[in-house]
Scaffold this active site. Structure first.
Site, PDB file in Angstrom:
ATOM      1  CB  SER A 115      -0.797   0.079   1.465  1.00  0.00           C
ATOM      2  OG  SER A 115      -0.352   0.283   2.488  1.00  0.00           O
ATOM      3  CE  LYS A 162      -2.213   1.949   4.851  1.00  0.00           C
ATOM      4  NZ  LYS A 162      -1.555   0.805   5.284  1.00  0.00           N
TER       5      LYS A 162
END
Length: 227
Positions: free
Chosen positions: A148, A186
């Site tokens: 991701s 993230k």
């Protein structure tokens, strides 16, 4: 001589590498230079390569190496570095850094994708250049699992170096503990009483939480890739 935009892009790339240890994405370059499309970034990169300031590495998507800085940006002790993508052989100028390497604990795996359970046990240790361990505080490493964050230059299997911190600025790449049991890597964004954890891959959605559901465990300061 470089144009203003060429100089701005080179300065932005160098500053982000110095701050985060990982390169900005093309989208971030576009936003920083206030351009309408990434094609403008490609043109600027081509111009910088033609003038000998950067080098594109063959057979590697968006792989660049800073070769030199103009006098206006030059900093004492600057050495060439790969800023995005893969490279089989490290640049010769980077080899002496190994003499200053320090060992830090690898705490386990971190999800760059769907969050996984937080891991706090030391699995082994890894030697990292002392230049990555800037600033005060404890450092640790995590092995990345998932894709991701690939547009931020972080691939599955990479080792990320984290400085333990409990706060973050918008745009920082962080280790976030979600609801006290899930850990993920993230990009951090705060908006009032909510926190967004953004992926760097369009295949993943941004996740939104209340600020009391997310605890920052550390900020990304370096990246180690083996071949």
């Amino acid at each position: 001589m470089l144009t203003r935009k060429q100089l701005e892009l080179l300065d932005f790339i160098n500053k982000r590498m110095t701050r985060d240890g990982v390169p900005p994405s093309f989208d971030e370059m576009k936003e920083a230079l206030d351009l309408r499309s990434k094609s403008g970034i490609h043109r600027l990169i081509t111009a910088l390569e033609e003038r000998g300031f950067i080098r594109r590495l063959p057979h590697r998507a968006r792989a660049l190496e800073i070769v030199k800085l103009p006098e206006a940006l030059d900093r004492k002790g600057f050495t060439p570095r790969v800023i995005e993508g893969d490279r089989k052989d490290p640049p010769p100028a980077a080899l002496p850094v190994e003499a200053l390497a320090q060992e830090i604990p690898v705490m386990g795996r971190i999800a760059a994708g769907v969050p996984i359970e937080a891991i706090s046990e030391v699995s082994h240790s890894v030697a990292v250049p002392g230049s990555m361990l800037s600033g005060r505080g404890r450092h640790y490493a995590l092995e990345v699992r998932g894709d991701s964050m690939i547009d931020a230059g972080i691939n599955n299997g990479d080792i990320v170096v984290i400085r333990e911190e409990s706060t973050a600025e918008n745009g920082d790449i962080v280790v976030a503990l979600v609801q006290d049991h899930e850990a993920t890597l993230k990009r951090f964004r705060r908006n009032g009483s909510t926190i967004a954890l953004e992926a760097a891959n369009p295949a993943y959605e941004t996740r939104i939480f209340r600020d009391d559901q997310v605890k920052v465990q550390g900020r990304l300061v370096g990246l180690i890739r083996t071949y």
